[in-house]
Enzyme design. Structure first.
Site, PDB file in Angstrom:
ATOM      1  N   LYS A  22      68.346  24.176  78.813  1.00 17.42           N
ATOM      2  CA  LYS A  22      67.634  23.111  79.533  1.00 17.42           C
ATOM      3  C   LYS A  22      67.930  21.756  78.912  1.00 17.42           C
ATOM      4  O   LYS A  22      68.242  20.789  79.600  1.00 17.42           O
ATOM      5  CB  LYS A  22      66.126  23.338  79.488  1.00 17.42           C
ATOM      6  N   ASN A  23      67.878  21.683  77.567  1.00 22.08           N
ATOM      7  CA  ASN A  23      68.000  20.390  76.905  1.00 22.08           C
ATOM      8  C   ASN A  23      69.431  19.867  76.875  1.00 22.08           C
ATOM      9  O   ASN A  23      69.679  18.747  76.451  1.00 22.08           O
ATOM     10  CB  ASN A  23      67.370  20.442  75.512  1.00 22.08           C
ATOM     11  N   ARG A  92      60.769  13.806  80.854  1.00 21.06           N
ATOM     12  CA  ARG A  92      61.106  12.777  79.848  1.00 21.06           C
ATOM     13  C   ARG A  92      62.606  12.492  79.879  1.00 21.06           C
ATOM     14  O   ARG A  92      63.035  11.365  79.716  1.00 21.06           O
ATOM     15  CB  ARG A  92      60.683  13.262  78.461  1.00 21.06           C
ATOM     16  N   CYS A 116      56.405  16.360  78.433  1.00 26.86           N
ATOM     17  CA  CYS A 116      55.304  17.007  77.713  1.00 26.86           C
ATOM     18  C   CYS A 116      54.535  15.996  76.857  1.00 26.86           C
ATOM     19  O   CYS A 116      55.091  15.068  76.315  1.00 26.86           O
ATOM     20  CB  CYS A 116      55.844  18.091  76.773  1.00 26.86           C
ATOM     21  N   ARG A 121      55.587   9.578  71.978  1.00 33.86           N
ATOM     22  CA  ARG A 121      57.034   9.865  72.106  1.00 33.86           C
ATOM     23  C   ARG A 121      57.735   8.555  72.488  1.00 33.86           C
ATOM     24  O   ARG A 121      58.133   8.339  73.605  1.00 33.86           O
ATOM     25  CB  ARG A 121      57.261  10.968  73.125  1.00 33.86           C
ATOM     26  N   PRO A 122      57.864   7.654  71.522  1.00 33.71           N
ATOM     27  CA  PRO A 122      58.461   6.347  71.812  1.00 33.71           C
ATOM     28  C   PRO A 122      59.965   6.462  72.101  1.00 33.71           C
ATOM     29  O   PRO A 122      60.577   7.516  71.868  1.00 33.71           O
ATOM     30  CB  PRO A 122      58.230   5.590  70.508  1.00 33.71           C
ATOM     31  N   ILE A 123      60.518   5.394  72.623  1.00 35.67           N
ATOM     32  CA  ILE A 123      61.976   5.357  72.824  1.00 35.67           C
ATOM     33  C   ILE A 123      62.569   4.129  72.132  1.00 35.67           C
ATOM     34  O   ILE A 123      63.594   3.584  72.542  1.00 35.67           O
ATOM     35  CB  ILE A 123      62.342   5.371  74.330  1.00 35.67           C
ATOM     36  N   ASP A 124      61.910   3.720  71.056  1.00 33.13           N
ATOM     37  CA  ASP A 124      62.381   2.517  70.335  1.00 33.13           C
ATOM     38  C   ASP A 124      63.804   2.664  69.791  1.00 33.13           C
ATOM     39  O   ASP A 124      64.574   1.692  69.776  1.00 33.13           O
ATOM     40  CB  ASP A 124      61.411   2.162  69.197  1.00 33.13           C
ATOM     41  N   GLN A 125      64.184   3.865  69.378  1.00 33.26           N
ATOM     42  CA  GLN A 125      65.531   4.042  68.840  1.00 33.26           C
ATOM     43  C   GLN A 125      66.584   3.997  69.948  1.00 33.26           C
ATOM     44  O   GLN A 125      67.703   3.527  69.730  1.00 33.26           O
ATOM     45  CB  GLN A 125      65.622   5.379  68.074  1.00 33.26           C
ATOM     46  N   ASP A 304      60.464  23.299  68.849  1.00 36.76           N
ATOM     47  CA  ASP A 304      60.235  23.922  70.160  1.00 36.76           C
ATOM     48  C   ASP A 304      59.857  25.391  70.046  1.00 36.76           C
ATOM     49  O   ASP A 304      59.420  25.991  71.033  1.00 36.76           O
ATOM     50  CB  ASP A 304      61.481  23.799  71.038  1.00 36.76           C
ATOM     51  N   ARG A 396      59.242  24.498  84.244  1.00 39.10           N
ATOM     52  CA  ARG A 396      60.178  23.397  84.006  1.00 39.10           C
ATOM     53  C   ARG A 396      61.323  23.853  83.115  1.00 39.10           C
ATOM     54  O   ARG A 396      62.435  23.334  83.166  1.00 39.10           O
ATOM     55  CB  ARG A 396      59.451  22.246  83.292  1.00 39.10           C
TER      56      ARG A 396
HETATM   57  C1  EPZ Z   1      64.287  16.585  72.509  1.00 38.50           C
HETATM   58  O1  EPZ Z   1      63.280  15.654  72.819  1.00 38.50           O
HETATM   59  C2  EPZ Z   1      63.928  17.823  73.304  1.00 38.50           C
HETATM   60  N1  EPZ Z   1      63.884  17.480  74.716  1.00 38.50           N
HETATM   61  C3  EPZ Z   1      62.564  18.346  72.854  1.00 38.50           C
HETATM   62  O2  EPZ Z   1      62.349  19.578  73.536  1.00 38.50           O
HETATM   63  C4  EPZ Z   1      62.618  18.637  71.365  1.00 38.50           C
HETATM   64  O3  EPZ Z   1      61.335  19.030  70.950  1.00 38.50           O
HETATM   65  C5  EPZ Z   1      63.034  17.375  70.610  1.00 38.50           C
HETATM   66  O4  EPZ Z   1      64.301  16.914  71.112  1.00 38.50           O
HETATM   67  C6  EPZ Z   1      63.174  17.614  69.121  1.00 38.50           C
HETATM   68  O5  EPZ Z   1      64.106  18.617  68.897  1.00 38.50           O
HETATM   69  C7  EPZ Z   1      65.040  17.319  75.376  1.00 38.50           C
HETATM   70  O6  EPZ Z   1      66.106  17.450  74.813  1.00 38.50           O
HETATM   71  C8  EPZ Z   1      64.926  16.984  76.833  1.00 38.50           C
HETATM   72  P1  EPZ Z   1      63.566  13.284  69.672  1.00 38.50           P
HETATM   73  P2  EPZ Z   1      63.480  14.106  72.380  1.00 38.50           P
HETATM   74  O7  EPZ Z   1      63.981  11.961  70.208  1.00 38.50           O
HETATM   75  O8  EPZ Z   1      64.910  13.747  72.468  1.00 38.50           O
HETATM   76  C9  EPZ Z   1      60.574  10.396  67.437  1.00 38.50           C
HETATM   77  C10 EPZ Z   1      61.245  21.112  74.880  1.00 38.50           C
HETATM   78  O9  EPZ Z   1      60.234  21.783  74.635  1.00 38.50           O
HETATM   79  N2  EPZ Z   1      61.283   9.325  68.145  1.00 38.50           N
HETATM   80  O10 EPZ Z   1      64.535  14.081  68.868  1.00 38.50           O
HETATM   81  O11 EPZ Z   1      62.497  13.292  73.127  1.00 38.50           O
HETATM   82  C11 EPZ Z   1      59.776  11.271  68.390  1.00 38.50           C
HETATM   83  O12 EPZ Z   1      58.509  10.700  68.608  1.00 38.50           O
HETATM   84  C12 EPZ Z   1      61.286  19.653  74.496  1.00 38.50           C
HETATM   85  O13 EPZ Z   1      62.297  21.557  75.397  1.00 38.50           O
HETATM   86  C13 EPZ Z   1      61.000   8.002  67.823  1.00 38.50           C
HETATM   87  O14 EPZ Z   1      60.174   7.720  66.963  1.00 38.50           O
HETATM   88  O15 EPZ Z   1      63.044  14.199  70.856  1.00 38.50           O
HETATM   89  C14 EPZ Z   1      59.691  12.578  67.646  1.00 38.50           C
HETATM   90  O16 EPZ Z   1      58.636  12.520  66.708  1.00 38.50           O
HETATM   91  C15 EPZ Z   1      59.950  19.159  73.939  1.00 38.50           C
HETATM   92  N3  EPZ Z   1      61.661   7.012  68.481  1.00 38.50           N
HETATM   93  C16 EPZ Z   1      61.017  12.626  66.877  1.00 38.50           C
HETATM   94  O17 EPZ Z   1      61.523  11.291  66.867  1.00 38.50           O
HETATM   95  C17 EPZ Z   1      62.604   7.280  69.453  1.00 38.50           C
HETATM   96  O18 EPZ Z   1      63.178   6.330  70.011  1.00 38.50           O
HETATM   97  C18 EPZ Z   1      62.071  13.512  67.527  1.00 38.50           C
HETATM   98  O19 EPZ Z   1      62.195  13.078  68.857  1.00 38.50           O
HETATM   99  C19 EPZ Z   1      62.874   8.622  69.759  1.00 38.50           C
HETATM  100  C20 EPZ Z   1      62.214   9.633  69.089  1.00 38.50           C
END
Ligand code: EPZ
Length: 425
Positions: A22-23, A92, A116, A121-125, A304, A396
């Site tokens: 999925k991811n 997301r 979810c 879950r910010p997108i600042d990065q 996950d 989903r």
């Molecule tokens: C991906 O989410 C997966 N989703 C998530 O799976 C998975 O839990 C996560 O990676 C971690 O492995 C998809 O790939 C669609 P991250 P993503 O950016 O990309 C923080 C599932 O169950 N962060 O790696 O959104 C964030 O808050 C889903 O299949 C920032 O601070 O995760 C988190 O604490 C749930 N700023 C950490 O980083 C940012 O700009 C990891 O988030 C981005 C993230």
């Protein structure tokens, strides 16, 4: 509304197949709009997130044919237009359209993503990366607007190891002028899968899967054909179910290397794991030992899987602790399994569980995708008939879950009940 009904204490036996990741799928589909000719994706999971992304691409002029697990995307007539909030809110990963549309059109407007609720879950990065490439990013009326005269390669250091930001920056950088370096990049297999697709489309990417990814921008990208990797989280979910409720289960279409952290933990509990090329066999497990788990970015124990794994721990002898270092609020399932007689509590970013416990059937709610998977496992173990509500979260991310579990002996079905039916205490 549709609910799952599960009659527990049926032992699982036989072979269960894993679908495409999925991811990966939710990134590969947006990535295809960077091509100037059709892209064929094979082995896609049959889940609602794929259908939502198909609708989003069609919203902006893409021609998408989906036949079971194969999607053909003709991006040639896609136009740059603001994406309506409707479908964007459903997942997301719709944020990948930011990177893809910025990369192709040098501008985009996308509603803030949904998905979810696992805590902030910010997108600042992601935004840090887009701005480094030369884009102006503004948040206007709940939508993110991205504009760039041109995109120029840059050196980007991620303050947080982020799967989404790593992929999104890759999507924006492949058609930029010059070299982009992403440092402190995430190393998940899904990132390698996206980089493989982009490379086969003509992109120049090195280092995907390591913490430094180098991208040299090219003029254009062409269509290609790509087979998606298996879903390591679905595979891990089935491995956990096999360890908790199985009498000999083979998980088919899995890359054992992708689930090594889970395999290691299961062996630590006393579970026998037999790895073959693309299969994992788990015989009946007895006298499970309690273990402690800390989730980490790949290749660490995946966040996950911590929710389904916590249900397995209710069957282990002793006290266990699961700490989620990635998400701060991914423990909503603990209250629900507590209603099924689990001895479990949350303390900060950790859950403490004691076992072994005979779980009891109840009517419970799935709060998010993997919490839903945890409740399915709890239902498989519980004495009596469990009802799971809000199953749209589960559907989903797990394709044909009912049929797959029925195929290994589970007594599970999806039934429609009246909205008014109240949750029995
Ligand atoms: C991906 O989410 C997966 N989703 C998530 O799976 C998975 O839990 C996560 O990676 C971690 O492995 C998809 O790939 C669609 P991250 P993503 O950016 O990309 C923080 C599932 O169950 N962060 O790696 O959104 C964030 O808050 C889903 O299949 C920032 O601070 O995760 C988190 O604490 C749930 N700023 C950490 O980083 C940012 O700009 C990891 O988030 C981005 C993230």
């Amino acid at each position: 509304m549709d609910v799952y009904k599960i009659t527990g204490e049926k032992r699982l036996q036989g072979t269960i197949s894993v679908s495409g990741a999925k991811n990966s799928a939710v990134a590969l589909i947006p990535a295809s709009i960077l091509a100037d000719s059709p892209v064929t994706l094979e082995g896609l999971p049959e889940i609602s997130d794929v259908l939502t992304l198909q609708a989003l691409l069609e919203d902006i002029g893409g021609k998408v044919e989906l036949d079971g697990k194969t999607m053909v995307i003709d991006p040639s007539e896609i136009i740059s237009m603001p994406l309506p909030n409707g479908n964007v809110k459903k997942l997301r990963a719709s944020y990948y359209l930011m990177g893809a549309m910025l990369g192709r059109f040098k501008h985009a407007a996308i509603g803030l993503p949904g998905g979810c609720h696992l805590g902030p879950r910010p997108i600042d990065q992601h935004i840090k990366g887009f701005e480094a490439l030369g884009a102006t990013v503004t948040n206007e009326h709940g939508a993110i607007y991205l504009r760039a005269k041109e995109l120029r390669g840059a050196k980007i250091y991620l303050d947080v190891v982020s799967v989404g930001a790593t992929i999104n920056i890759m999507l924006a950088a492949v058609l930029a002028k010059g070299r982009t370096t992403i440092e402190n990049a995430a190393k998940e297999p899904e990132i390698i899968d996206v980089a493989t697709l982009l490379s086969n489309m003509g992109a120049k990417i090195k280092g995907a899967g390591t913490n430094i990814i180098r991208i040299d921008g090219v003029e254009k990208l062409h269509g290609t054909r790509h087979t998606i990797i298996p879903d390591r989280i679905e595979a891990g979910t089935f491995m956990i179910m096999a360890a908790a409720a199985g009498d000999g289960v083979t998980i088919d279409n899995v890359i054992p290397f992708h689930v090594e952290a889970l395999t290691s933990k299961l062996r630590e509990m006393g579970v026998t794991i037999v790895e073959k090329d693309e299969q994992i066999f788990i015989p009946k497990a007895e006298n499970l030992s309690a273990v402690d788990v800390k989730t980490l970015v790949y290749p660490g124990f995946p966040t996950d899987l911590q929710q389904p794994f916590s249900v397995l721990l209710t069957q282990a002898v002793g006290s266990s602790m699961i700490t989620d270092t990635v998400y701060s609020a991914r423990f909503k399932h603990i209250d629900e399994i507590g209603r099924m007689n689990a001895n479990a509590r949350v303390e900060g970013r950790s859950a403490i569980l004691a076992g072994p416990t005979q779980l009891e059937a109840a009517t419970v709610r799935a709060s998010d995708l993997r919490a839903g998977a945890a409740l399915v496992l709890a239902g498989l173990l519980a004495d009596g008939e469990t009802e799971i509500r809000d199953i749209h979260h589960i559907e989903r991310g797990y394709s044909s879950l009912i049929e797959k579990l029925q195929g290994i002996g589970a007594e599970i079905s999806k039934v429609n009940i009246s909205e008014s039916a109240s949750i029995r205490e």
